[in-house]
Design a protein around this motif. Structure first.
Motif, PDB file in Angstrom:
ATOM      1  N   GLU A 100       0.904  -1.541  -0.166  1.00  0.00           N
ATOM      2  CA  GLU A 100      -0.005   0.147  -0.174  1.00  0.00           C
ATOM      3  C   GLU A 100       0.883   1.675   0.383  1.00  0.00           C
ATOM      4  O   GLU A 100       0.712   2.124  -0.695  1.00  0.00           O
ATOM      5  N   GLY A 101       1.892   1.372   0.746  1.00  0.00           N
ATOM      6  CA  GLY A 101       2.637   2.261   1.016  1.00  0.00           C
ATOM      7  C   GLY A 101       3.762   2.408  -0.368  1.00  0.00           C
ATOM      8  O   GLY A 101       3.723   3.407  -0.926  1.00  0.00           O
ATOM      9  N   LEU A 102       4.350   1.550  -1.094  1.00  0.00           N
ATOM     10  CA  LEU A 102       4.804   1.450  -2.009  1.00  0.00           C
ATOM     11  C   LEU A 102       4.254   2.099  -3.337  1.00  0.00           C
ATOM     12  O   LEU A 102       4.482   2.202  -4.597  1.00  0.00           O
ATOM     13  N   MET A 103       3.187   1.449  -3.547  1.00  0.00           N
ATOM     14  CA  MET A 103       2.479   1.490  -4.865  1.00  0.00           C
ATOM     15  C   MET A 103       1.268   2.462  -4.604  1.00  0.00           C
ATOM     16  O   MET A 103       0.555   3.153  -6.124  1.00  0.00           O
ATOM     17  N   ALA A 104       0.463   2.721  -3.947  1.00  0.00           N
ATOM     18  CA  ALA A 104      -0.957   3.459  -3.529  1.00  0.00           C
ATOM     19  C   ALA A 104      -0.373   4.808  -2.997  1.00  0.00           C
ATOM     20  O   ALA A 104      -0.694   5.395  -3.796  1.00  0.00           O
ATOM     21  N   PHE A 105       0.180   4.760  -2.041  1.00  0.00           N
ATOM     22  CA  PHE A 105      -0.021   5.701  -1.210  1.00  0.00           C
ATOM     23  C   PHE A 105       1.121   7.219  -1.959  1.00  0.00           C
ATOM     24  O   PHE A 105       0.478   8.204  -1.899  1.00  0.00           O
ATOM     25  N   PHE A 106       2.275   6.521  -2.054  1.00  0.00           N
ATOM     26  CA  PHE A 106       3.579   7.655  -3.508  1.00  0.00           C
ATOM     27  C   PHE A 106       2.931   7.783  -4.853  1.00  0.00           C
ATOM     28  O   PHE A 106       3.590   8.931  -5.086  1.00  0.00           O
ATOM     29  N   LEU A 107       1.907   6.655  -4.935  1.00  0.00           N
ATOM     30  CA  LEU A 107       1.335   6.915  -6.757  1.00  0.00           C
ATOM     31  C   LEU A 107      -0.050   8.214  -6.146  1.00  0.00           C
ATOM     32  O   LEU A 107       0.305   9.202  -7.076  1.00  0.00           O
ATOM     33  N   GLU A 108      -0.486   8.500  -5.647  1.00  0.00           N
ATOM     34  CA  GLU A 108      -1.761   8.887  -4.662  1.00  0.00           C
ATOM     35  C   GLU A 108      -1.081  10.213  -4.503  1.00  0.00           C
ATOM     36  O   GLU A 108      -0.913  11.300  -4.840  1.00  0.00           O
ATOM     37  N   ALA A 109      -0.187  10.205  -3.551  1.00  0.00           N
ATOM     38  CA  ALA A 109       0.647  11.704  -3.156  1.00  0.00           C
ATOM     39  C   ALA A 109       1.059  12.396  -4.442  1.00  0.00           C
ATOM     40  O   ALA A 109       1.136  13.813  -4.060  1.00  0.00           O
ATOM     41  N   THR A 110       2.376  11.706  -5.065  1.00  0.00           N
ATOM     42  CA  THR A 110       2.811  11.948  -6.266  1.00  0.00           C
ATOM     43  C   THR A 110       2.334  13.025  -7.117  1.00  0.00           C
ATOM     44  O   THR A 110       2.264  13.686  -7.624  1.00  0.00           O
ATOM     45  N   ALA A 133      -5.055   9.301 -11.378  1.00  0.00           N
ATOM     46  CA  ALA A 133      -4.504   8.955 -10.788  1.00  0.00           C
ATOM     47  C   ALA A 133      -4.355   9.583  -9.503  1.00  0.00           C
ATOM     48  O   ALA A 133      -4.243   7.961  -9.058  1.00  0.00           O
ATOM     49  N   VAL A 134      -4.887  10.603  -9.095  1.00  0.00           N
ATOM     50  CA  VAL A 134      -4.855  10.253  -7.913  1.00  0.00           C
ATOM     51  C   VAL A 134      -5.760   9.162  -7.409  1.00  0.00           C
ATOM     52  O   VAL A 134      -5.995   9.398  -6.448  1.00  0.00           O
ATOM     53  N   ALA A 135      -7.538   9.555  -8.206  1.00  0.00           N
ATOM     54  CA  ALA A 135      -8.217   8.594  -7.929  1.00  0.00           C
ATOM     55  C   ALA A 135      -7.736   7.158  -7.734  1.00  0.00           C
ATOM     56  O   ALA A 135      -8.082   6.319  -6.797  1.00  0.00           O
ATOM     57  N   LEU A 136      -7.099   6.429  -8.445  1.00  0.00           N
ATOM     58  CA  LEU A 136      -7.001   5.038  -8.317  1.00  0.00           C
ATOM     59  C   LEU A 136      -5.644   5.288  -7.268  1.00  0.00           C
ATOM     60  O   LEU A 136      -5.963   3.832  -6.223  1.00  0.00           O
ATOM     61  N   GLY A 137      -4.709   6.227  -6.976  1.00  0.00           N
ATOM     62  CA  GLY A 137      -4.285   5.846  -6.367  1.00  0.00           C
ATOM     63  C   GLY A 137      -4.633   5.449  -4.263  1.00  0.00           C
ATOM     64  O   GLY A 137      -4.440   4.852  -3.536  1.00  0.00           O
ATOM     65  N   SER A 138      -5.934   6.366  -4.473  1.00  0.00           N
ATOM     66  CA  SER A 138      -7.207   6.705  -3.927  1.00  0.00           C
ATOM     67  C   SER A 138      -7.251   5.218  -3.379  1.00  0.00           C
ATOM     68  O   SER A 138      -7.322   4.987  -2.279  1.00  0.00           O
ATOM     69  N   ASN A 139      -7.822   4.702  -4.125  1.00  0.00           N
ATOM     70  CA  ASN A 139      -7.964   3.529  -3.971  1.00  0.00           C
ATOM     71  C   ASN A 139      -7.361   2.056  -3.723  1.00  0.00           C
ATOM     72  O   ASN A 139      -8.027   0.931  -3.732  1.00  0.00           O
ATOM     73  N   LEU A 140      -6.465   2.074  -4.448  1.00  0.00           N
ATOM     74  CA  LEU A 140      -5.682   1.467  -4.573  1.00  0.00           C
ATOM     75  C   LEU A 140      -4.839   1.385  -2.951  1.00  0.00           C
ATOM     76  O   LEU A 140      -5.056   0.030  -1.969  1.00  0.00           O
ATOM     77  N   SER A 141      -4.993   2.314  -2.355  1.00  0.00           N
ATOM     78  CA  SER A 141      -4.450   3.266  -0.853  1.00  0.00           C
ATOM     79  C   SER A 141      -5.750   1.271   0.313  1.00  0.00           C
ATOM     80  O   SER A 141      -4.991   0.632   0.953  1.00  0.00           O
ATOM     81  N   ALA A 142      -7.316   2.309   0.042  1.00  0.00           N
ATOM     82  CA  ALA A 142      -7.956   1.479   0.648  1.00  0.00           C
ATOM     83  C   ALA A 142      -8.378  -0.382   0.229  1.00  0.00           C
ATOM     84  O   ALA A 142      -8.156  -0.988   1.211  1.00  0.00           O
ATOM     85  N   LEU A 143      -7.673  -0.638  -1.092  1.00  0.00           N
ATOM     86  CA  LEU A 143      -7.764  -1.990  -1.643  1.00  0.00           C
ATOM     87  C   LEU A 143      -6.758  -2.888  -0.365  1.00  0.00           C
ATOM     88  O   LEU A 143      -7.240  -3.903  -0.106  1.00  0.00           O
ATOM     89  N   TRP A 144      -5.240  -2.459  -0.024  1.00  0.00           N
ATOM     90  CA  TRP A 144      -4.723  -3.305   0.229  1.00  0.00           C
ATOM     91  C   TRP A 144      -4.847  -3.041   2.113  1.00  0.00           C
ATOM     92  O   TRP A 144      -4.049  -3.866   1.740  1.00  0.00           O
ATOM     93  N   ILE A 145      -5.310  -1.449   2.497  1.00  0.00           N
ATOM     94  CA  ILE A 145      -5.348  -1.811   3.794  1.00  0.00           C
ATOM     95  C   ILE A 145      -6.715  -2.987   4.440  1.00  0.00           C
ATOM     96  O   ILE A 145      -6.633  -3.613   4.397  1.00  0.00           O
ATOM     97  N   LEU A 146      -7.675  -2.825   2.987  1.00  0.00           N
ATOM     98  CA  LEU A 146      -9.006  -3.048   3.036  1.00  0.00           C
ATOM     99  C   LEU A 146      -8.785  -5.172   3.002  1.00  0.00           C
ATOM    100  O   LEU A 146      -9.656  -6.328   3.647  1.00  0.00           O
ATOM    101  N   ILE A 147      -7.635  -5.652   1.761  1.00  0.00           N
ATOM    102  CA  ILE A 147      -6.786  -7.321   2.292  1.00  0.00           C
ATOM    103  C   ILE A 147      -6.392  -7.604   3.134  1.00  0.00           C
ATOM    104  O   ILE A 147      -6.765  -8.681   3.880  1.00  0.00           O
ATOM    105  N   ALA A 148      -5.556  -6.400   4.123  1.00  0.00           N
ATOM    106  CA  ALA A 148      -5.287  -6.834   5.622  1.00  0.00           C
ATOM    107  C   ALA A 148      -6.035  -6.804   6.047  1.00  0.00           C
ATOM    108  O   ALA A 148      -6.155  -7.978   7.502  1.00  0.00           O
TER     109      ALA A 148
END
Length: 525
Positions: A100-110, A133-148
């Motif tokens: 989530e940190g590597l794939m989603a958060f950095f994508l979203e923040a950038t 890309a912002v929308a994708l990063g936001s939703n990918l962050s949620a995906l990995w957190i919710l997988i955990a």
């Protein structure tokens, strides 16, 4: 009531999680709404849509920054307050968080930075790609957190290693495609879309009531109503899927939500309202709709749904099996090498190891589960029943709000299509006053999900009481007070910045090509 380290650690995580989730759903939903609005701008070239994207983007940015600030603390808590949990399942739980940190958060923040500072530096299409890309990063962050989180609800794709005393990944794809995690992801992001839709509806309705920014407000309400209606319907449909998965993987949670103490003949009825009494173990004045629960939880009219008392009996059986596994585990550890372990001991652990976590429930009453009395085993079995009244009422308020969201967004969508949005001040005031309701529904959803899992931090594997760090209650209480104070300040800061931006309203804005037209005519003259 005196709270111990376990209770205070749970309370601290609940406070930080619920505070953090005040920011998350708005980030999820606004990111997609921004992409929709900017898409219309790119397709039509009308400056009003660019102005809308920039205005709602400002509110998104405020919320995003404070959401990040509150989210960072949550991950540190796993090491601070839940160190044994981190040791026990770090191989599984840590992977989604790292991704989530590597794939989603950095994508979203950038791309958030490019979104705000790239309006006049990127092409129309280039900036639109940035917004997506912002929308994708936001939703990918949620995906990995919710997988955990979904793995904690349904621990699949992992096995306990008696040599390391840890859970280890055996099938990462099973963790990734865990049906509970996938259902939670879509349900949660849909709830975020509803939250953002009602936020846009309420703010836009306020502008219409004040007679300000009429064009922006009407267009914003149209987009939010259509998007919110689709999202509200999705939340209800996916909530039904969650009920079915609870019937498959978390039967006690389902029985507690329904306050169903005794097993009923199939198909079970759904309790609309009642007064559950956990002490008396009964639900008074229950009003039920026949068959509905059976259809939701089993998709059939013939499959029986076990009640709480029957499930407690199953838990007692599993605790006894877990004691056998615990005894075998002690012998395995004492043997040291695999060659020295007796075959009968290995077989005993293989046959009963899946119930080891149930034996750990006895740690609350006795240091060595093998020395537990029959009364303690029965008491530990009843500990598997979560707080029934909390689940019962949280679920029903959440569902009631869900149906209100469908009805209200459908009405606003209809009036928008008929161009009659500004003719009913009552409707506009309802839209303003309804802004907090999706947040309430979302928070209650997390209450149902997390309280319903108790007493497990990992369903059927690790009790919550066994997962905490070796901290004093005073230390946890002090940090709890500190976090609550800091988070309250952050909430006040966000509300102040949000209200200031809303009162100020959108800045006058024109697309670059529109600003060039007067200059071209001036040059011609």
């Amino acid at each position: 009531m005196i709270l111990d380290t376990v209770d205070l650690s749970r309370l601290q995580f609940a406070v930080t999680a619920l505070y953090h989730f005040l920011f998350v759903p708005l980030t999820l939903g606004l990111s997609v709404l921004l992409a929709i609005m900017e898409t219309v701008y790119v397709m039509t070239g009308r400056p009003i849509w660019r102005q809308m994207t920039k205005f709602w983007g400002t509110l998104f940015g405020i919320n995003f920054v404070l959401g990040v600030a509150t989210g960072i603390v949550m991950e540190f808590q796993f090491g601070m307050n839940w160190s044994y949990y981190s040791h026990y399942v770090g191989d599984i739980f840590g992977a989604p968080l790292a991704i989530e940190g590597l794939m989603a958060f950095f994508l979203e923040a950038t791309f958030v930075g490019l979104f705000f500072f790239g309006w006049d530096r990127l092409s129309k299409v280039g900036h639109l790609v940035t917004t997506y890309a912002v929308a994708l990063g936001s939703n990918l962050s949620a995906l990995w957190i919710l997988i955990a989180n979904g793995w904690m609800q349904n621990p699949t794709g992992a096995a306990f290693n008696p040599q390391t005393m840890r859970m280890e990944v055996s099938d990462f794809y099973a963790v990734l495609f865990n049906p509970v995690a996938q259902a939670k992801f879509v349900h949660t992001v849909s709830a975020g879309y509803v939250t953002a839709s009602f936020f846009v509806l309420g703010v836009s309705a306020w502008y219409l009531l004040k007679g300000r920014h009429i064009d922006l407000a009407k267009r914003s309400m149209t987009v939010a109503a259509s998007f919110g209606l689709a999202a509200s319907l999705s939340v209800v449909v996916l909530g039904d899927e969650s009920g079915y998965l609870d019937g498959e993987h978390q039967k006690m949670k389902l029985a507690a939500i329904e306050a169903m103490w005794e097993t009923e003949p199939a198909p079970a009825g759904f309790t609309i309202i009642g007064l559950p009494d956990q002490t008396a173990r009964e639900t008074r004045f229950a009003v039920r709709v026949p068959w509905v629960l059976g259809l939701i939880a089993t998709r059939t009219l013939t499959t029986q749904i076990p009640g709480i008392e029957e499930l407690v009996g199953h838990a007692e059986t599993r605790i006894k099996s877990g004691i056998v596994a615990f005894d075998a585990l002690q012998q395995i550890r004492a043997a040291g090498s695999s060659a020295a372990i007796a075959p009968a001991v290995k077989q005993a652990f293989e046959d009963n190891g899946g119930n080891l976590g149930y034996a750990l429930l006895l740690k609350r009453y006795v240091d060595d589960p093998r020395k537990a009395t029959a009364a303690q085993v029965n008491q530990a079995a009843w500990d598997t029943v979560p707080n029934v009244p909390t689940l019962f009422w949280s679920f029903r308020v959440m569902v009631g709000l869900g149906f209100f969201f469908i009805a209200f967004t459908a009405l606003v969508f209809y009036l928008s299509a008929r161009r009659r949005l500004d003719r009913s001040r009552t409707l506009l005031w309802v839209a303003v006053l309804a802004i907090p309701l999706p947040w309430i529904a979302a928070e209650l959803g997390w209450v149902v999900a997390e309280v319903g899992r108790q007493p497990w931090i990992i369903e059927g594997v690790l009790p919550t009481a066994a997962a905490v760090s070796s901290l004093g209650a005073g230390t946890v209480l002090a940090t709890l007070a500190g976090f609550a104070a800091i988070y309250t300040v952050l909430i006040v800061v966000e509300m102040t910045l949000m209200l200031r931006a809303i009162r100020k309203g959108p800045e006058p804005d024109e697309a670059p090509e529109a600003r060039l037209i007067p200059s071209a005519f001036a040059a011609a003259e």
